[in-house]
Design a protein around this motif. Structure first.
Motif, mmCIF file in Angstrom:
data_model
loop_
_atom_site.group_PDB
_atom_site.id
_atom_site.type_symbol
_atom_site.label_atom_id
_atom_site.label_comp_id
_atom_site.label_asym_id
_atom_site.label_seq_id
_atom_site.Cartn_x
_atom_site.Cartn_y
_atom_site.Cartn_z
ATOM 1 N N UNK A 103 19.377 40.463 17.543
ATOM 2 C CA UNK A 103 18.979 40.381 16.388
ATOM 3 C C UNK A 103 17.582 40.770 16.083
ATOM 4 N N UNK A 104 16.663 40.077 17.074
ATOM 5 C CA UNK A 104 15.181 40.716 16.636
ATOM 6 C C UNK A 104 15.012 42.128 16.966
ATOM 7 N N UNK A 105 15.604 42.766 17.872
ATOM 8 C CA UNK A 105 15.402 44.225 17.891
ATOM 9 C C UNK A 105 16.030 44.841 16.805
ATOM 10 N N UNK A 106 17.123 44.546 16.090
ATOM 11 C CA UNK A 106 17.832 45.331 15.158
ATOM 12 C C UNK A 106 16.779 45.014 13.886
ATOM 13 N N UNK A 107 16.403 43.784 13.650
ATOM 14 C CA UNK A 107 15.402 43.392 12.587
ATOM 15 C C UNK A 107 14.205 44.206 12.549
ATOM 16 N N UNK A 108 13.686 44.118 13.748
ATOM 17 C CA UNK A 108 12.160 44.968 13.923
ATOM 18 C C UNK A 108 12.558 46.415 13.933
ATOM 19 N N UNK A 109 13.551 46.987 14.473
ATOM 20 C CA UNK A 109 14.011 48.498 14.242
ATOM 21 C C UNK A 109 13.810 48.758 12.429
ATOM 22 N N UNK A 110 14.596 47.902 11.881
ATOM 23 C CA UNK A 110 15.074 48.150 10.516
ATOM 24 C C UNK A 110 13.619 47.902 9.644
ATOM 25 N N UNK A 111 12.662 47.178 10.276
ATOM 26 C CA UNK A 111 11.449 46.914 9.315
ATOM 27 C C UNK A 111 10.493 47.947 9.984
ATOM 28 N N UNK A 112 10.690 48.709 10.989
ATOM 29 C CA UNK A 112 9.717 49.817 11.135
ATOM 30 C C UNK A 112 8.537 49.122 12.301
ATOM 31 N N UNK A 113 8.889 48.243 12.971
ATOM 32 C CA UNK A 113 7.964 47.819 14.115
ATOM 33 C C UNK A 113 8.110 48.622 15.162
ATOM 34 N N UNK A 134 10.789 32.270 17.345
ATOM 35 C CA UNK A 134 9.788 31.604 16.460
ATOM 36 C C UNK A 134 8.604 32.693 16.235
ATOM 37 N N UNK A 135 8.170 33.121 17.249
ATOM 38 C CA UNK A 135 7.133 34.278 17.238
ATOM 39 C C UNK A 135 7.609 35.445 16.248
ATOM 40 N N UNK A 136 8.655 35.847 16.406
ATOM 41 C CA UNK A 136 9.230 37.116 15.575
ATOM 42 C C UNK A 136 9.235 36.569 14.146
ATOM 43 N N UNK A 137 9.654 35.498 13.970
ATOM 44 C CA UNK A 137 9.856 34.954 12.550
ATOM 45 C C UNK A 137 8.493 35.075 11.808
ATOM 46 N N UNK A 138 7.650 34.634 12.506
ATOM 47 C CA UNK A 138 6.123 34.576 12.063
ATOM 48 C C UNK A 138 5.518 36.136 11.884
ATOM 49 N N UNK A 139 5.827 37.050 12.822
ATOM 50 C CA UNK A 139 5.591 38.186 12.658
ATOM 51 C C UNK A 139 5.947 39.308 11.589
ATOM 52 N N UNK A 140 7.349 38.840 11.284
ATOM 53 C CA UNK A 140 8.239 39.557 10.561
ATOM 54 C C UNK A 140 7.798 39.322 8.910
ATOM 55 N N UNK A 141 7.548 37.979 8.804
ATOM 56 C CA UNK A 141 7.223 37.515 7.558
ATOM 57 C C UNK A 141 6.510 38.321 6.377
ATOM 58 N N UNK A 142 5.347 38.994 6.820
ATOM 59 C CA UNK A 142 4.702 39.760 5.996
ATOM 60 C C UNK A 142 5.331 41.065 5.597
ATOM 61 N N UNK A 143 6.150 41.702 6.532
ATOM 62 C CA UNK A 143 6.710 42.828 6.243
ATOM 63 C C UNK A 143 8.204 42.360 5.314
ATOM 64 N N UNK A 144 8.724 41.364 5.649
ATOM 65 C CA UNK A 144 9.802 40.845 4.933
ATOM 66 C C UNK A 144 9.442 40.470 3.429
ATOM 67 N N UNK A 145 8.137 40.222 2.989
ATOM 68 C CA UNK A 145 8.010 39.829 1.850
ATOM 69 C C UNK A 145 7.623 40.813 1.130
ATOM 70 N N UNK A 146 6.937 41.970 1.684
ATOM 71 C CA UNK A 146 6.562 43.371 1.257
ATOM 72 C C UNK A 146 7.825 43.927 0.887
#
Length: 152
Positions: A103-113, A134-146
């Motif tokens: 899930x992290x890998x798919x989400x990260x790819x989708x968000x361009x990390x 937990x670390x991923x949820x913190x990292x992704x938050x800014x791009x998710x909001x954007x």
């Protein structure tokens, strides 16, 4: 028997994690990790659990162990005081941690990390599933909001 199953499950999960972290993540790889990786680990967990519950397989309970029970710490300790209990429990962890990693890998790819950002998070998820998540949820938050603001 339990040592062999434990080792095989570890090896299988490790192969899936290495593929997830190191290989190009196209649809085929993601499906392979989902079905051949996570799916087989889940199947192994369910089959072993059913065999133990039915009494078809002995888990090798250590003397002095408490009866298996999910409602007390002594009962949970009792479940893990056998090679079978540890193996079945470990396969449970392997499957769920790999699911979180996918899930992290798919989400990260989708968000361009980049893969350089993803790799340490995936490694942390491999070693300590909830910590990596937990670390991923913190990292992704800014791009998710954007992304949510741009969609609105």
């Amino acid at each position: 028997m339990w040592d062999s199953l434990f080792g095989l499950a570890n090896l299988w999960a490790l192969v899936c994690w290495v593929a997830l972290i190191m290989l190009p993540r196209g649809a085929f790889l993601q499906s392979a990790v989902l079905y051949a990786g996570i799916g087989l680990l889940c199947l192994a967990y369910l089959v072993l659990l059913a065999l133990v519950i039915s009494g078809s397989v002995n888990v090798g309970v250590v003397d002095g162990g408490s009866p298996a029970d999910f409602t007390t710490i002594a009962g949970v300790r009792g479940m893990f005081m056998s090679d079978g209990g540890v193996t079945i429990g470990w396969i449970h962890y392997l499957a769920l941690d790999l699911f979180a990693g996918l899930w992290i890998a798919r989400d990260a790819d989708q968000k361009g990390f980049s893969r350089w950002v993803q790799a340490p998070v995936l490694l942390l998820s491999f070693f300590a599933g909830p910590a990596g998540l937990l670390v991923w949820l913190v990292i992704r938050e800014k791009r998710a909001r954007k992304g949510a603001r741009q969609a609105a």
